[in-house]
Motif scaffolding. Structure first.
Motif, PDB file in Angstrom:
ATOM      1  N   GLY A  89      56.477  40.438  71.039  1.00  0.00           N
ATOM      2  CA  GLY A  89      55.231  40.923  71.121  1.00  0.00           C
ATOM      3  C   GLY A  89      55.343  42.566  70.372  1.00  0.00           C
ATOM      4  O   GLY A  89      56.303  43.191  70.285  1.00  0.00           O
ATOM      5  N   LEU A  90      54.118  42.996  70.089  1.00  0.00           N
ATOM      6  CA  LEU A  90      53.963  44.373  69.400  1.00  0.00           C
ATOM      7  C   LEU A  90      52.902  44.973  70.078  1.00  0.00           C
ATOM      8  O   LEU A  90      51.927  44.495  70.246  1.00  0.00           O
ATOM      9  CB  LEU A  90      53.534  44.191  67.841  1.00  0.00           C
ATOM     10  CG  LEU A  90      54.382  43.082  66.990  1.00  0.00           C
ATOM     11  CD1 LEU A  90      53.853  42.948  65.821  1.00  0.00           C
ATOM     12  CD2 LEU A  90      55.865  43.560  66.831  1.00  0.00           C
ATOM     13  N   VAL A  91      53.114  46.232  70.178  1.00  0.00           N
ATOM     14  CA  VAL A  91      52.311  47.425  70.785  1.00  0.00           C
ATOM     15  C   VAL A  91      52.048  48.427  69.501  1.00  0.00           C
ATOM     16  O   VAL A  91      53.251  49.085  69.114  1.00  0.00           O
ATOM     17  CB  VAL A  91      52.513  47.701  71.986  1.00  0.00           C
ATOM     18  CG1 VAL A  91      51.625  48.811  72.384  1.00  0.00           C
ATOM     19  CG2 VAL A  91      52.513  46.711  73.140  1.00  0.00           C
ATOM     20  N   ILE A  92      50.763  48.905  69.005  1.00  0.00           N
ATOM     21  CA  ILE A  92      50.840  49.891  68.129  1.00  0.00           C
ATOM     22  C   ILE A  92      49.867  50.695  68.611  1.00  0.00           C
ATOM     23  O   ILE A  92      48.617  50.440  68.716  1.00  0.00           O
ATOM     24  CB  ILE A  92      50.380  49.176  66.833  1.00  0.00           C
ATOM     25  CG1 ILE A  92      51.503  48.136  66.397  1.00  0.00           C
ATOM     26  CG2 ILE A  92      50.549  50.196  65.608  1.00  0.00           C
ATOM     27  CD1 ILE A  92      50.990  47.168  65.111  1.00  0.00           C
ATOM     28  N   GLU A 146      49.109  51.347  81.629  1.00  0.00           N
ATOM     29  CA  GLU A 146      50.268  50.958  82.243  1.00  0.00           C
ATOM     30  C   GLU A 146      49.898  49.418  82.820  1.00  0.00           C
ATOM     31  O   GLU A 146      50.777  48.393  82.636  1.00  0.00           O
ATOM     32  CB  GLU A 146      50.435  51.545  83.489  1.00  0.00           C
ATOM     33  CG  GLU A 146      51.849  50.991  84.388  1.00  0.00           C
ATOM     34  CD  GLU A 146      52.307  51.944  85.648  1.00  0.00           C
ATOM     35  OE1 GLU A 146      52.498  51.406  86.514  1.00  0.00           O
ATOM     36  OE2 GLU A 146      52.504  52.916  85.381  1.00  0.00           O
ATOM     37  N   GLU A 147      48.751  49.171  83.077  1.00  0.00           N
ATOM     38  CA  GLU A 147      48.041  47.954  83.609  1.00  0.00           C
ATOM     39  C   GLU A 147      48.051  47.011  82.293  1.00  0.00           C
ATOM     40  O   GLU A 147      48.368  45.796  82.430  1.00  0.00           O
ATOM     41  CB  GLU A 147      46.791  47.880  84.249  1.00  0.00           C
ATOM     42  CG  GLU A 147      47.048  48.542  85.789  1.00  0.00           C
ATOM     43  CD  GLU A 147      45.609  48.514  86.418  1.00  0.00           C
ATOM     44  OE1 GLU A 147      44.672  48.098  86.016  1.00  0.00           O
ATOM     45  OE2 GLU A 147      45.624  49.253  87.620  1.00  0.00           O
ATOM     46  N   SER A 148      47.798  47.494  81.281  1.00  0.00           N
ATOM     47  CA  SER A 148      47.570  46.498  80.047  1.00  0.00           C
ATOM     48  C   SER A 148      48.994  45.973  79.660  1.00  0.00           C
ATOM     49  O   SER A 148      49.103  44.843  79.458  1.00  0.00           O
ATOM     50  CB  SER A 148      46.937  47.625  78.836  1.00  0.00           C
ATOM     51  OG  SER A 148      45.724  47.740  79.179  1.00  0.00           O
ATOM     52  N   GLY A 149      49.947  47.037  79.637  1.00  0.00           N
ATOM     53  CA  GLY A 149      51.517  46.552  79.511  1.00  0.00           C
ATOM     54  C   GLY A 149      51.976  45.632  80.340  1.00  0.00           C
ATOM     55  O   GLY A 149      52.593  44.696  79.803  1.00  0.00           O
ATOM     56  N   THR A 150      51.433  45.695  81.644  1.00  0.00           N
ATOM     57  CA  THR A 150      51.964  44.765  82.529  1.00  0.00           C
ATOM     58  C   THR A 150      51.266  43.423  82.273  1.00  0.00           C
ATOM     59  O   THR A 150      51.833  42.346  82.393  1.00  0.00           O
ATOM     60  CB  THR A 150      51.311  45.217  83.993  1.00  0.00           C
ATOM     61  OG1 THR A 150      52.328  46.300  84.109  1.00  0.00           O
ATOM     62  CG2 THR A 150      51.859  44.157  85.031  1.00  0.00           C
ATOM     63  N   ASP A 151      50.138  43.477  82.005  1.00  0.00           N
ATOM     64  CA  ASP A 151      49.572  41.989  81.533  1.00  0.00           C
ATOM     65  C   ASP A 151      50.148  41.443  80.241  1.00  0.00           C
ATOM     66  O   ASP A 151      50.394  40.134  80.401  1.00  0.00           O
ATOM     67  CB  ASP A 151      47.978  42.334  80.962  1.00  0.00           C
ATOM     68  CG  ASP A 151      47.054  41.997  82.205  1.00  0.00           C
ATOM     69  OD1 ASP A 151      47.428  41.987  83.411  1.00  0.00           O
ATOM     70  OD2 ASP A 151      45.823  41.843  81.828  1.00  0.00           O
ATOM     71  N   LEU A 152      50.445  42.266  79.376  1.00  0.00           N
ATOM     72  CA  LEU A 152      51.255  41.635  78.160  1.00  0.00           C
ATOM     73  C   LEU A 152      52.428  41.333  78.719  1.00  0.00           C
ATOM     74  O   LEU A 152      52.979  40.179  78.185  1.00  0.00           O
ATOM     75  CB  LEU A 152      51.204  42.847  77.032  1.00  0.00           C
ATOM     76  CG  LEU A 152      51.826  42.261  75.575  1.00  0.00           C
ATOM     77  CD1 LEU A 152      51.425  43.218  74.571  1.00  0.00           C
ATOM     78  CD2 LEU A 152      53.403  42.509  75.615  1.00  0.00           C
ATOM     79  N   LYS A 178      52.379  37.785  80.441  1.00  0.00           N
ATOM     80  CA  LYS A 178      52.036  36.515  79.657  1.00  0.00           C
ATOM     81  C   LYS A 178      53.376  36.046  78.715  1.00  0.00           C
ATOM     82  O   LYS A 178      53.359  35.139  78.606  1.00  0.00           O
ATOM     83  CB  LYS A 178      51.008  37.074  78.735  1.00  0.00           C
ATOM     84  CG  LYS A 178      49.380  37.159  79.353  1.00  0.00           C
ATOM     85  CD  LYS A 178      48.510  37.690  78.186  1.00  0.00           C
ATOM     86  CE  LYS A 178      47.230  37.748  78.849  1.00  0.00           C
ATOM     87  NZ  LYS A 178      46.208  38.525  77.776  1.00  0.00           N
ATOM     88  N   LEU A 179      54.137  37.088  78.545  1.00  0.00           N
ATOM     89  CA  LEU A 179      55.287  36.801  77.755  1.00  0.00           C
ATOM     90  C   LEU A 179      56.444  36.075  78.558  1.00  0.00           C
ATOM     91  O   LEU A 179      57.194  35.376  78.373  1.00  0.00           O
ATOM     92  CB  LEU A 179      56.025  38.010  77.183  1.00  0.00           C
ATOM     93  CG  LEU A 179      55.243  38.529  75.761  1.00  0.00           C
ATOM     94  CD1 LEU A 179      55.726  39.837  75.532  1.00  0.00           C
ATOM     95  CD2 LEU A 179      55.000  37.702  74.826  1.00  0.00           C
TER      96      LEU A 179
END
Length: 577
Positions: free
Chosen positions: A318-321, A398-404, A407-408
């Motif tokens: 995954g990528l976060v930018i 933080e919750e967005s990161g947890t969602d990602l 999923k992974l």
């Protein structure tokens, strides 16, 4: 020891000799309850600075600007600032470099020592010329009388410009953020391990876990140093200095970082350290990702080598930018690194984008289109920050990161569910439990979760335990000292509340929309339709592989219907909810 107290605030400063010719100046911030990426503090924090006197004198770091008067008065009482030869900058985050400009005012001839990246950052902070000495790993600075500082670059711990400094005469290693903790006490050292170990681990999880690979690399550098020297004391930038339990606490960093780096799934998080709120927003996202057991590798685009960026993108799922500035404002290095990321991305990866509140960010939508055309799916909806980030913004991240991360890790979780012997998991599933909703509020932040693993644990004081999965959003609001409400659901009247809190909420969503609540004395929401509520305070936490066992004491409680019974939960299997 000398201690000076500010009369109107709980800010104090403290000095003590910690080794030969070496003095610590500690700025104690007793009441600070939030820090950096907006994680809560239970015990305040300190900002530590050090004077080393050889034939020449070095000052290692300064303090937070809020301590300007206290710190400078105490420094002048210890030494004439005009006689300080070197100012060593471990890193330029303002809580450690907030008084660099003041030191330059008092001593314009001082030589500032730091990494190449630190010098660039300082130029933007102090807006003046200054004498400098740029150092890298293996460089040294001879202060005389046996005091030779050896330097080790430690980027991303937790800023890209971090350096460690080791005094060969005293065996003191100056590490700034690394190996520290947010814990305010008059005790200089770590003699009381039981008092600090929870804050030590929480600090690691929030600041260092997203940079576990960098931690491992730094520890390898320390291993090489220890082949020739004895590290007797780690002089950290926050909290007590590590002397009594030094090897034990360094060992914990090794173990935690090894667990992170050995994770089979990883996400690359790209940010720009001195642009908008890029670093803090992505740090919050990284924190959410690591809660799911997925590893994170953070890379600052400002100092990134395109080849390193290319290799990193090829290794992750995954990528976060965090969006860079508009093309015209990008440096060539940022343009090259960003272009490499876009070119190297592949259709098997998940993507997250965040606008970093830089003012002239690249538009999200055209860049999102590029990645979508390459076949990437979204790990979370793009985060568009239009105003200065609030506590809710950081919670959203933080919750967005947890969602990602969830999923992974879903496929891996499914394999684990299928791996246990069926008779065992069916037997374990016969353990029944009640149905509860935990609700918590701290400042602007509110959260809730459906719980079933709840059990009374003590009579005096009245207390119980809850098992909270590490990747639950509410986990961040259930640290030691935090308060919450345990709402007990009523048999025959529980389905509406259960279904509401069982559903998956989007990151940042209001979990209490369309639910009747009233405030408890501790500030958390009480569910009006619950059978019983208990107002509670977290007393202790015990870590297991995938959950925290949270022991809490009860201060208030009420039953709305004496004749009703608690709703119960019965599973068929014991290896998932």
């Amino acid at each position: 020891m000398v201690t000076t107290v500010a009369p109107t605030k709980r800010l104090t400063v403290q000095t003590e000799a910690i080794a030969a010719d070496t003095t610590a100046i500690r700025s104690l911030d007793w009441d600070r309850d939030r820090f950096d990426i907006e994680f809560g503090l239970q015990n305040g924090t300190t900002y530590n600075s050090f004077i080393i006197r050889g034939e020449k004198v070095a000052l290692v770091d300064t303090s937070h600007a809020k301590f300007r008067q206290l710190y400078l008065e105490l420094l002048k009482g210890e030494i004439d600032p005009a006689t300080i030869d070197y100012l060593v900058i471990s890193h330029t985050e303002p809580d450690h470099s907030g008084l660099v400009g003041d030191i330059l005012d008092l001593n314009p001839d001082i030589t500032v020592v730091g990494s190449k990246v630190a010098m660039t950052f300082l130029e933007n902070q102090v807006h003046r010329e200054f004498q400098r000495r740029t150092v890298k790993s293996g460089d040294s600075l001879d202060l005389g009388n046996g005091h030779e500082l050896q330097f080790l670059l430690a980027p991303n711990l937790h800023w890209p410009d971090t350096i460690f400094s080791f005094d060969t005469a005293t065996g003191v290693l100056y590490t700034c953020d690394a190996f520290g903790l947010h814990y305010c006490s008059d005790l200089i050292y770590d003699e009381n391990l039981a008092a600090i170990e929870k804050d030590f681990q929480f600090y690691y999880e929030c600041l260092m876990a997203p940079n576990a690979r960098s931690v491992t690399k730094a520890l390898k550098g320390l291993d090489k140093l220890q082949q020739d020297y004895d590290i007797k004391l780690v002089a950290t930038g926050h909290g007590p200095l590590l002397r009594f339990h030094l090897q034990e606490l360094l060992g914990r960093y090794r173990t935690w970082s090894a667990n992170q780096t050995q994770a089979s799934t990883a996400v690359a998080v790209f940010y720009i350290s001195d642009y908008g709120y890029s670093d803090r927003l992505t740090q919050a996202i990284a924190r959410g990702i690591t809660k799911t057991g997925v590893a994170v590798e953070m890379m600052d685009l400002k100092g990134a080598d395109p080849q390193e960026a290319y290799e990193l993108v090829g290794d992750v799922a995954g990528l976060v930018i965090s969006m860079p500035p508009a093309s015209g404002a990008m440096t060539e290095q940022i343009q090259a690194a960003f272009g490499t990321i876009v070119a190297a991305a592949n259709h098997k990866q998940l993507l997250g984008l965040v606008e970093s509140y830089g003012g002239d960010d690249e538009p999200i939508d055209p860049i999102l289109t590029q990645f979508r055309e390459a076949g990437l799916d979204l790990g979370f909806e793009p985060i568009r920050v239009k105003e200065e980030p609030s506590e809710n913004t950081y919670q959203l991240c933080e919750e967005s990161g947890t969602d990602l991360g969830q999923k992974l890790s879903q496929k891996k979780t499914n394999r684990k569910k299928q791996s246990l012997d069926s008779s065992l998991i069916q037997a374990l599933g016969r353990i029944s439990s009640g149905l509860y909703i935990i609700t918590a509020q701290k400042g602007e932040l509110r959260s809730a979760m459906l719980a079933s693993w709840v059990s009374q644990a003590s009579f005096e004081p009245l207390g119980f335990t809850i098992a909270v999965a590490k990747d639950r959003a509410i986990e961040s609001l259930m640290q030691v000292g935090d308060t919450f409400v345990l709402n007990v659901l009523e048999e025959g009247n529980h389905l509406k509340l259960m279904k509401h809190f069982l559903k998956r909420f989007a990151p940042g969503a209001d979990r209490f929309a369309e639910v009747n609540t009233q405030p408890a004395k501790n500030g958390s929401p009480i569910l009006t339709d619950a059978l019983t509520y208990l107002e509670c305070t977290v007393s202790r936490r015990m870590e297991t592989s995938d959950h925290w066992i949270v022991y809490s004491t009860v201060q208030e409680g009420r039953v709305s219907n004496q004749e009703a019974r608690t709703a119960s939960h019965r599973r068929k299997v014991g290896n998932y909810y």
